[in-house]
Design an enzyme around this catalytic site. Structure first.
Site, PDB file in Angstrom:
ATOM      1  N   ILE A  64     -30.840   8.947  -3.719  1.00 32.92           N
ATOM      2  CA  ILE A  64     -29.742   9.634  -4.395  1.00 32.92           C
ATOM      3  C   ILE A  64     -29.524   8.942  -5.738  1.00 32.92           C
ATOM      4  O   ILE A  64     -28.570   8.170  -5.921  1.00 32.92           O
ATOM      5  CB  ILE A  64     -28.458   9.632  -3.531  1.00 32.92           C
ATOM      6  N   PRO A  65     -30.438   9.193  -6.683  1.00 29.62           N
ATOM      7  CA  PRO A  65     -30.284   8.561  -8.001  1.00 29.62           C
ATOM      8  C   PRO A  65     -28.987   9.008  -8.660  1.00 29.62           C
ATOM      9  O   PRO A  65     -28.628  10.193  -8.626  1.00 29.62           O
ATOM     10  CB  PRO A  65     -31.498   9.066  -8.786  1.00 29.62           C
ATOM     11  N   HIS A  66     -28.295   8.050  -9.231  1.00 24.28           N
ATOM     12  CA  HIS A  66     -27.031   8.349  -9.908  1.00 24.28           C
ATOM     13  C   HIS A  66     -26.755   7.262 -10.945  1.00 24.28           C
ATOM     14  O   HIS A  66     -27.283   6.159 -10.834  1.00 24.28           O
ATOM     15  CB  HIS A  66     -25.887   8.440  -8.902  1.00 24.28           C
ATOM     16  N   ALA A  67     -25.955   7.601 -11.939  1.00 24.28           N
ATOM     17  CA  ALA A  67     -25.626   6.636 -12.987  1.00 24.28           C
ATOM     18  C   ALA A  67     -24.423   7.120 -13.764  1.00 24.28           C
ATOM     19  O   ALA A  67     -24.121   8.319 -13.793  1.00 24.28           O
ATOM     20  CB  ALA A  67     -26.818   6.474 -13.926  1.00 24.28           C
TER      21      ALA A  67
END
Length: 70
Positions: A64-67
């Site tokens: 779950i890539p997030h930034a």
């Protein structure tokens, strides 16, 4: 806010094959640029910076890539 409120069918890459984490993040950034009009290069840099803090992988080939982005 629940994560389900932020996701839609276009938020997922399914059966996507890449030879590196950066390639996956680049594709996600490209899709986000298309779908939500965010600069893909800024998002890619933010995603890479976030991954350096710790992997967003949850296991079994799922992440779950997030930034945070400016």
């Amino acid at each position: 806010m629940n994560i389900n409120d932020m996701l839609c069918d276009k938020s997922f890459l399914v059966n996507f094959e890449a030879n590196s984490k950066k390639n996956v993040l680049n594709e996600l950034a490209r899709l986000a640029e298309r779908d939500i009009k965010i600069d893909s290069q800024i998002l890619l840099e933010s995603l890479i910076k976030r991954e350096k803090l710790g992997s967003t992988a949850v296991g079994n080939g799922i992440a779950i890539p997030h930034a945070n982005c400016p």
